[in-house]
Design an enzyme around this catalytic site. Structure first.
Site, PDB file in Angstrom:
ATOM      1  N   ARG A  78      -1.751  -4.771   3.879  1.00 23.11           N
ATOM      2  CA  ARG A  78      -1.482  -3.906   5.020  1.00 23.11           C
ATOM      3  C   ARG A  78      -0.042  -3.943   5.491  1.00 23.11           C
ATOM      4  O   ARG A  78       0.550  -2.920   5.822  1.00 23.11           O
ATOM      5  CB  ARG A  78      -2.398  -4.337   6.179  1.00 23.11           C
ATOM      6  CG  ARG A  78      -2.387  -3.382   7.347  1.00 23.11           C
ATOM      7  CD  ARG A  78      -3.069  -3.991   8.564  1.00 23.11           C
ATOM      8  NE  ARG A  78      -2.309  -5.131   9.102  1.00 23.11           N
ATOM      9  CZ  ARG A  78      -2.584  -5.750  10.242  1.00 23.11           C
ATOM     10  NH1 ARG A  78      -3.626  -5.361  10.955  1.00 23.11           N
ATOM     11  NH2 ARG A  78      -1.859  -6.768  10.662  1.00 23.11           N
ATOM     12  N   ARG A 135       0.841  -1.213   0.000  1.00 21.84           N
ATOM     13  CA  ARG A 135       0.000   0.000   0.000  1.00 21.84           C
ATOM     14  C   ARG A 135       0.871   1.255   0.000  1.00 21.84           C
ATOM     15  O   ARG A 135       0.472   2.296  -0.503  1.00 21.84           O
ATOM     16  CB  ARG A 135      -0.987  -0.007   1.180  1.00 21.84           C
ATOM     17  CG  ARG A 135      -0.350  -0.051   2.538  1.00 21.84           C
ATOM     18  CD  ARG A 135      -1.393   0.028   3.658  1.00 21.84           C
ATOM     19  NE  ARG A 135      -0.800  -0.373   4.933  1.00 21.84           N
ATOM     20  CZ  ARG A 135      -1.203   0.072   6.107  1.00 21.84           C
ATOM     21  NH1 ARG A 135      -2.194   0.920   6.194  1.00 21.84           N
ATOM     22  NH2 ARG A 135      -0.628  -0.352   7.217  1.00 21.84           N
ATOM     23  N   SER A 175      -5.460   5.163   5.831  1.00 21.51           N
ATOM     24  CA  SER A 175      -5.070   3.771   5.923  1.00 21.51           C
ATOM     25  C   SER A 175      -4.606   3.220   4.570  1.00 21.51           C
ATOM     26  O   SER A 175      -3.800   2.295   4.510  1.00 21.51           O
ATOM     27  CB  SER A 175      -6.318   3.028   6.408  1.00 21.51           C
ATOM     28  OG  SER A 175      -6.013   1.853   6.978  1.00 21.51           O
ATOM     29  N   HIS A 198      -5.463  -3.655   2.251  1.00 20.87           N
ATOM     30  CA  HIS A 198      -6.003  -4.640   3.194  1.00 20.87           C
ATOM     31  C   HIS A 198      -6.607  -5.862   2.493  1.00 20.87           C
ATOM     32  O   HIS A 198      -7.635  -6.387   2.916  1.00 20.87           O
ATOM     33  CB  HIS A 198      -7.004  -3.988   4.153  1.00 20.87           C
ATOM     34  CG  HIS A 198      -6.339  -3.038   5.119  1.00 20.87           C
ATOM     35  ND1 HIS A 198      -5.461  -2.057   4.713  1.00 20.87           N
ATOM     36  CD2 HIS A 198      -6.413  -2.928   6.471  1.00 20.87           C
ATOM     37  CE1 HIS A 198      -5.025  -1.377   5.773  1.00 20.87           C
ATOM     38  NE2 HIS A 198      -5.579  -1.891   6.845  1.00 20.87           N
ATOM     39  N   GLU A 209     -19.449   3.695  -0.346  1.00 22.75           N
ATOM     40  CA  GLU A 209     -18.696   3.017  -1.406  1.00 22.75           C
ATOM     41  C   GLU A 209     -19.435   2.986  -2.737  1.00 22.75           C
ATOM     42  O   GLU A 209     -18.849   3.206  -3.792  1.00 22.75           O
ATOM     43  CB  GLU A 209     -18.376   1.566  -0.996  1.00 22.75           C
ATOM     44  CG  GLU A 209     -17.343   1.431   0.109  1.00 22.75           C
ATOM     45  CD  GLU A 209     -17.933   1.639   1.492  1.00 22.75           C
ATOM     46  OE1 GLU A 209     -19.168   1.751   1.618  1.00 22.75           O
ATOM     47  OE2 GLU A 209     -17.148   1.693   2.453  1.00 22.75           O
ATOM     48  N   PHE A 228     -14.503  -3.974   0.825  1.00 19.77           N
ATOM     49  CA  PHE A 228     -15.563  -3.021   0.445  1.00 19.77           C
ATOM     50  C   PHE A 228     -15.465  -2.648  -1.035  1.00 19.77           C
ATOM     51  O   PHE A 228     -16.476  -2.494  -1.722  1.00 19.77           O
ATOM     52  CB  PHE A 228     -15.472  -1.758   1.309  1.00 19.77           C
ATOM     53  CG  PHE A 228     -15.354  -2.030   2.788  1.00 19.77           C
ATOM     54  CD1 PHE A 228     -16.242  -2.901   3.404  1.00 19.77           C
ATOM     55  CD2 PHE A 228     -14.360  -1.445   3.545  1.00 19.77           C
ATOM     56  CE1 PHE A 228     -16.139  -3.167   4.769  1.00 19.77           C
ATOM     57  CE2 PHE A 228     -14.252  -1.711   4.906  1.00 19.77           C
ATOM     58  CZ  PHE A 228     -15.130  -2.572   5.521  1.00 19.77           C
ATOM     59  N   ASP A 267      -8.575  -7.211  12.824  1.00 18.95           N
ATOM     60  CA  ASP A 267      -9.916  -6.663  12.610  1.00 18.95           C
ATOM     61  C   ASP A 267     -10.962  -7.768  12.466  1.00 18.95           C
ATOM     62  O   ASP A 267     -12.166  -7.507  12.561  1.00 18.95           O
ATOM     63  CB  ASP A 267      -9.939  -5.791  11.354  1.00 18.95           C
ATOM     64  CG  ASP A 267      -9.230  -4.464  11.568  1.00 18.95           C
ATOM     65  OD1 ASP A 267      -9.211  -3.990  12.714  1.00 18.95           O
ATOM     66  OD2 ASP A 267      -8.698  -3.914  10.593  1.00 18.95           O
TER      67      ASP A 267
END
Lengths: 312, 277
Positions: free
Chosen positions: A166, A9, A36, A108, A57, A82, A116
């Site tokens: 991540r 990322r 993030s 992620h 989204e 998402f 999470d």
């Protein structure tokens, strides 16, 4: 392989700034998780090319489609779960069906949002999106690959899903490495078994190949960074010249890289493919390495599977 | 804006209604009710209000039109065909294999369609993206959207409305085709919408409530909106009659997605002809 570790990322976050400076049509659409997903620098340096639609989204995908019809190249940025599933129908209807130049760039991916829990882990995304016509599906294996494949995605016309992760992972490519969308990178030659991996698991494949070499088994290691369009030529090579293939991915074994490789092998009616990946089960809150281990996505299991195949 | 009188626009709307019903009759498939309720707004946009060039459908500075309730595309196809975006004889190919006139609008196949639609609730977000681009690029073009009242039950409509408010898209015009009917019954029965004009107002829109089948009111409202550069997106909450113009289709839920038979078609043409002034 260098000692340096960096998250894919981060590679995206850096490259998108460079691309946005070169081409004013490149925009970022954030969905409130820009920090993030590493779009902070883009927001700071290129605010006029940045939109934040808030936690919405579906709307983010639709806005991107509308912008693409007006000549922009929007990158919609969110988490993989998402950006694939929550936005899925909008991606199908408003982006892929009209074949618009929208990129879905997600962090992620896989089980990397480990603590999470299952709600945030993305194990179906690549499979779902690869079944939609016109869509390209990419997962870079390290920081350098993330930068280069982001640039390649901006360069190509059409819908594209980029899946980043991540955690900081070893940098396996040097800056001169070349990437072509749809063309796998062979990282190690070998005649006994082929290990085809993508994303964060490529480094596991490389480590497994080192272990196997110690025991006299030569593994060909392939970074299949694009699962659609799949590099069919490379899979055919593995089927024809090696015949024993292991796929490794941080994704459900259903419909991801393993399935894509199986499709090619099955149509040839040759070869044997063993799939290592998420075992069609949801994750839980746990350390990333534990989640991989629970599903057998480990160097040890790749080595074990390779030995079994080799002995056939 | 073109200088076209209200009476001329009324006749254009009647002509579009005839063409839409003919297309659906010939295809024996399609959605007549909503096509007829939206006809007056579609006519006012395409034949008077919008800055467009049928000879250059991809002109970068054109106004955009998004039919968020994509199933009523026969009325839009009728407008596009009449304006010469494609040969008018194509109107006879609706929903046939190989046609540019798909059952729901396809921007890749049909000239003049600014975005493909069909899955409800998605068009407003696309129009927001278009209006945003005009703002980002310092251009004057506007985005017109037709949203159905049934369709406004979709959550994405309100996500898009929020974005229009945040980015001060006074170049976005939403027409709510409030005919109070959806497939399973009246909107009030299926899912009460509260008051969509007030709802858009609550989302930061400048809102106008009109009779959406009254051409004079449509034209007057579009005139006012054109002058309003106050940073607020616009909503025209238009009360309409589903099936407007064909007596047996008016306010009849059953005419949502059904094609007329020979007799019904003949009667529709007779009634619409009588409405020409």
């Amino acid at each position: 392989m260098s000692e340096m570790k960096k998250a894919t990322r981060e590679g995206f976050g850096e490259e998108i700034v460079a691309l946005g400076k070169q081409n004013k049509d490149i925009c970022v659409i954030d969905i409130d998780i820009g920090k993030s997903c590493k779009t902070g620098e883009f927001v700071k340096q290129l605010p006029k090319q940045h939109i934040n639609v808030g936690i919405a989204e579906q709307n983010g995908a639709g806005v991107a489609a509308g912008m693409a019809t007006c000549g922009k190249i929007p990158f919609v940025v969110t988490y993989a779960v998402f950006g694939s599933l929550r936005m899925c129908e909008m991606i199908r209807q408003e982006i892929c069906y009209p074949n618009l130049n929208v990129k879905i760039a997600c962090s992620h991916g896989g089980v990397t949002p480990a603590n999470d829990g299952a709600s945030h882990q993305s194990i179906e995304d690549m499979g779902v999106l690869r079944t939609i016509p016109n869509m390209t599906v990419i997962m870079p294996a390290d920081y350098v690959a993330a930068k280069k494949l982001t640039a390649a995605a901006a360069e190509m016309y059409g819908p594209c899903y980029l899946r980043f992760t991540r955690d900081a992972i070893p940098v396996i490519y040097d800056e001169t490495a070349e990437f072509v969308i749809g063309k796998a990178n062979v990282l190690k030659e070998g005649k006994d078994v082929a290990i085809i991996a993508n994303g964060d698991t490529v480094v596991l494949a490389l480590k497994a190949a080192e272990e196997l070499a110690k025991e006299g088994i030569q593994a060909r290691v392939v970074d299949m960074h694009t699962i659609k369009p799949l590099d069919v030529e490379e899979v055919n090579y593995c089927v024809d010249h090696i015949g024993k293939i292991i796929t490794v991915e941080d994704h459900n074994i259903l419909n991801g890289l393993g399935s894509a490789v199986c499709e090619v092998a099955a149509e040839k009616g040759k070869g044997i493919v063993k799939r290592i990946g998420i075992q069609d089960q949801f994750g839980q809150s746990a350390p990333y390495e534990r989640l991989l281990a629970i599903n057998g996505i480990t160097v040890e299991n790749i080595v074990k599977t390779a030995k079994e195949l080799y002995s056939l | 804006m073109k200088n076209v009188s209200v009476n001329e626009l009324k006749n254009i709307a009647t002509d579009l209604r005839k063409k839409a019903v003919t297309m659906i009759y010939e295809a024996q498939s399609g959605h007549p009710g909503g096509s007829l309720s939206a006809a007056d707004f579609v006519a006012a946009c395409y034949f008077r209000e919008m800055n467009i060039d049928p000879k250059n459908p991809k002109w970068e500075d054109r106004d955009r039109f998004v039919l968020s309730k994509g199933h009523v595309c026969p009325i839009q196809y009728a407008a596009l065909g009449t304006l010469g975006y494609f040969p008018e004889k194509e109107l006879h190919t609706l929903r046939k294999e190989g046609s540019i006139l798909q059952g729901h609008p396809d921007m890749k196949k049909c000239p003049g369609i600014d975005i493909s639609t069909g899955s409800l609730g998605q068009g407003l977000a696309c129009a927001v993206g278009m209006a945003l681009c005009a703002k980002m690029d310092g251009k004057d073009y506007r985005a017109f959207v037709v949203v159905g009242d049934g369709e406004a039950q979709e959550g994405e409509i309100w996500e898009a409305a929020q974005t229009a408010n945040k980015y001060h898209l006074d170049n976005l015009i939403v027409f709510v085709d409030d005919n109070n009917l959806q497939l399973d019954g009246t909107c009030d029965e299926v899912m009460p919408n509260i008051h969509l004009g007030k709802k858009f107002e609550a989302f930061g829109f400048e809102s106008y409530e009109i009779d959406g089948n009254d051409m004079q009111q449509i034209v007057d409202t579009l005139d006012r909106i054109r002058e309003s550069k106050n940073g607020k997106p616009k909503c025209i909450f238009g009360h309409t009659v589903k099936g407007k113009g064909v007596s047996y289709m008016e306010n009849a839920c059953g005419w949502h997605g059904v094609a007329p038979n020979d007799e019904e078609y003949a009667q529709a043409m007779k009634e619409l002809d009588a409405q020409m002034i």
